[in-house]
Design an enzyme around this catalytic site. Structure first.
Site, PDB file in Angstrom:
ATOM      1  N   ARG A 191       0.666  -1.285  -0.155  1.00 18.66           N
ATOM      2  CA  ARG A 191       0.215   0.089  -0.034  1.00 18.66           C
ATOM      3  C   ARG A 191       1.009   1.314  -0.065  1.00 18.66           C
ATOM      4  NH1 ARG A 191      -3.267  -1.382   5.304  1.00 18.66           N
ATOM      5  NH2 ARG A 191      -1.436  -2.232   5.629  1.00 18.66           N
ATOM      6  N   LYS A 197       1.865   2.013   7.305  1.00 14.77           N
ATOM      7  CA  LYS A 197       2.208   1.237   8.557  1.00 14.77           C
ATOM      8  C   LYS A 197       3.248   2.041   9.422  1.00 14.77           C
ATOM      9  CE  LYS A 197       1.030  -2.273   9.674  1.00 14.77           C
ATOM     10  NZ  LYS A 197      -0.048  -2.647  10.477  1.00 14.77           N
ATOM     11  N   TYR A 255      -0.934   4.369  10.573  1.00 15.03           N
ATOM     12  CA  TYR A 255      -1.059   3.176  11.562  1.00 15.03           C
ATOM     13  C   TYR A 255       0.118   3.054  12.663  1.00 15.03           C
ATOM     14  CZ  TYR A 255      -5.325   2.119   8.945  1.00 15.03           C
ATOM     15  OH  TYR A 255      -6.580   2.184   8.211  1.00 15.03           O
ATOM     16  N   HIS A 257      -0.383   1.614  16.174  1.00 18.28           N
ATOM     17  CA  HIS A 257      -0.459   0.272  17.049  1.00 18.28           C
ATOM     18  C   HIS A 257       0.719   0.168  18.161  1.00 18.28           C
ATOM     19  CE1 HIS A 257      -3.925  -0.966  14.680  1.00 18.28           C
ATOM     20  NE2 HIS A 257      -3.240  -0.785  13.413  1.00 18.28           N
ATOM     21  N   GLU A 313      -5.653   4.790  13.823  1.00 16.50           N
ATOM     22  CA  GLU A 313      -6.526   3.457  14.461  1.00 16.50           C
ATOM     23  C   GLU A 313      -7.243   4.002  15.849  1.00 16.50           C
ATOM     24  OE1 GLU A 313      -2.739   2.849  16.421  1.00 16.50           O
ATOM     25  OE2 GLU A 313      -3.205   3.525  14.505  1.00 16.50           O
ATOM     26  N   VAL A 336     -14.704  -5.660  11.597  1.00 17.40           N
ATOM     27  CA  VAL A 336     -14.198  -6.895  11.245  1.00 17.40           C
ATOM     28  C   VAL A 336     -14.849  -8.112  11.254  1.00 17.40           C
ATOM     29  CG1 VAL A 336     -12.076  -8.653  11.313  1.00 17.40           C
ATOM     30  CG2 VAL A 336     -11.705  -5.959  11.546  1.00 17.40           C
ATOM     31  N   VAL A 349     -11.529  -9.138  17.645  1.00 13.04           N
ATOM     32  CA  VAL A 349     -11.359  -8.291  18.721  1.00 13.04           C
ATOM     33  C   VAL A 349     -10.686  -7.033  18.694  1.00 13.04           C
ATOM     34  CG1 VAL A 349     -11.295  -8.046  21.402  1.00 13.04           C
ATOM     35  CG2 VAL A 349     -12.243 -10.238  20.351  1.00 13.04           C
ATOM     36  N   VAL A 388      -7.113 -11.579  13.169  1.00 14.44           N
ATOM     37  CA  VAL A 388      -7.039 -10.417  12.427  1.00 14.44           C
ATOM     38  C   VAL A 388      -6.472  -9.282  13.442  1.00 14.44           C
ATOM     39  CG1 VAL A 388      -8.334  -8.329  11.112  1.00 14.44           C
ATOM     40  CG2 VAL A 388      -8.710 -10.843  10.919  1.00 14.44           C
ATOM     41  N   ILE A 406      -4.083  -9.392  15.431  1.00 19.13           N
ATOM     42  CA  ILE A 406      -2.729  -9.340  15.871  1.00 19.13           C
ATOM     43  C   ILE A 406      -1.883  -7.869  15.721  1.00 19.13           C
ATOM     44  CG2 ILE A 406      -1.864  -9.785  13.468  1.00 19.13           C
ATOM     45  CD1 ILE A 406      -0.647 -11.687  16.643  1.00 19.13           C
ATOM     46  N   ASP A 407      -2.219  -7.106  15.231  1.00 19.33           N
ATOM     47  CA  ASP A 407      -1.564  -5.885  14.889  1.00 19.33           C
ATOM     48  C   ASP A 407      -1.653  -5.108  16.502  1.00 19.33           C
ATOM     49  OD1 ASP A 407      -0.813  -5.323  12.512  1.00 19.33           O
ATOM     50  OD2 ASP A 407      -2.718  -4.004  11.973  1.00 19.33           O
ATOM     51  N   ARG A 452       1.225 -15.264  17.232  1.00 20.15           N
ATOM     52  CA  ARG A 452       2.234 -14.308  17.291  1.00 20.15           C
ATOM     53  C   ARG A 452       2.304 -14.001  15.959  1.00 20.15           C
ATOM     54  NH1 ARG A 452       5.863 -17.508  14.199  1.00 20.15           N
ATOM     55  NH2 ARG A 452       5.977 -19.692  14.435  1.00 20.15           N
TER      56      ARG A 452
END
Length: 376
Positions: free
Chosen positions: A15, A75, A94, A96, A118, A179, A239, A267, A269-270, A279
């Site tokens: 992206r 990212k 993003y 995270h 986010e 999601v 979640v 999904v 995992i971020d 992991r």
């Protein structure tokens, strides 16, 4: 304002933070934009289109960062990019940070103003800049699950839709946010049996209404998780807690109860993942086997459909980028509470309460920092 768009360097991240159309919008408003050479190529946007939109196309990332007062990314910066950031620079991407404390330390040390897509949050709790990528990731998750259910890819050899006389696969989705709902839509469309769990009774009512009772909704508690997981062919972790590390809703003991060759797509995992055995993985090595269950835990799922994702992301982020560029950071966040909630760190302080808690730090009041910065 000088705005920089760098090429993403995360593994298999295709992206880019702005389309040529987005660049043209910024240029028409009097801003200068520099785009790193090749930044949009994998999304189908050649350098010539950026140049035609009015951007300067620069070869080196260091030159883009040196030019930019505002850096637009997709990212979070990786360690090799930390040294490119500088005092007072605005980073809009993003982040995270709950999952990458080392990045938080780097941002704080360099006095960077960092706004996380986010965590930009409206009064109603909606997350306008996370939503488009959550939609993409949610819609991809059942496709990914179906792929890894194939025997040659390590799965049980189950067709998601089944065939006449043979039952379809069971898809269990933990989390009924953006999601989860998008994952449910695609899984139902592919013919799977779908169960959605969430801790919010009112949200389960909404989901039941959205899908007209065509799926099963369950309260996300120990009893129903213990019932749902042993029959799951695909488990999708969906979640999300704004700014905070995602809790492990599914324990390792529950994963042990799943069928051999079943598939987990986490999904979340971020933000650390919502399944205890997860992991982070990459598109180069997307899966691993744990307790006989295939785990797919790629941290940038939407990157595999970069053209769709880049358009969707720019549609959402551009108005905020324009506001920051037109008004400057201080006025933009003062006038837009949603954007203010997106500020993770600024001038050496952690601003977002959930981010601060995840990092074990005390959060700073943004208005106080703004006032102090004005006086300095």
């Amino acid at each position: 304002m000088n705005i920089g768009v760098s090429k993403e360097i995360k593994e298999h991240e295709y992206r880019v933070a702005a389309t040529p159309g987005g660049v043209a919008t910024l240029v028409r408003r009097g801003h200068k934009v520099a785009v790193q050479a090749g930044a949009g190529a994998a999304s189908g946007f050649p350098d010539q289109e950026y140049a035609a939109a009015g951007a300067a196309v620069l070869e080196a990332a260091a030159t883009v960062y040196e030019f930019a007062e505002l850096v637009l990314k997709v990212k979070e910066p990786l360690p090799e990019e930390y040294g490119l950031l500088r005092d007072g620079q605005i980073l809009f991407t993003y982040l995270h940070l709950a999952g990458v404390p080392g990045l938080a330390d780097a941002l704080l040390a360099r006095n960077v103003v960092a706004i996380g897509y986010e965590t930009v949050e409206k009064e109603d709790g909606s997350l306008p800049l996370l939503t488009p990528m959550s939609e993409v990731a949610g819609r991809l998750a059942p496709q990914i699950g179906a792929h890894y259910l194939e025997r040659m890819n390590g799965g049980r050899g189950v067709l998601l839709s089944g065939v006449p006389g043979v039952p379809p696969a069971d898809v269990v989705i933990v989390g009924a946010g953006t999601v989860g709902v998008n994952a449910a839509r695609i899984a139902l469309g592919l013919g799977a049996l779908v169960t959605v769990l969430d801790v919010r009774p009112e949200r389960l009512v909404q989901v039941d209404q959205i899908f007209d009772g065509r799926l099963v909704t369950l309260a996300s508690n120990a009893q129903f998780l213990e019932t749902a997981l042993p029959r799951a062919d695909v488990l999708i972790g969906a979640v999300y807690v704004t700014g905070a590390r995602t809790p492990h809703v599914v324990s390792e003991d529950l994963v042990r109860t799943m069928k051999q060759g079943s598939v987990i797509v986490d999904v979340a995992i971020d933000q650390g993942g919502c399944i205890a055995t997860s992991r982070p993985t990459t598109h180069a090595e997307p899966t691993f086997l744990k307790h006989g269950v295939v785990h797919y835990c790629v941290t940038n799922i939407p990157g595999i459909v970069p053209r769709t994702s880049t358009y969707a992301l720019t549609n959402a982020t551009l108005p905020y980028a324009v506001a920051i560029a037109d008004k400057g950071f201080t006025r933009a966040v003062s006038e837009d509470p949603a954007l203010a909630r997106g500020v993770n760190v600024a001038w050496g302080g952690v601003i977002h309460p959930a981010v601060a808690e995840s990092l074990g730090q005390t959060h700073r009041d943004l208005s106080g920092l703004l006032a102090a910065h004005k006086r300095s």
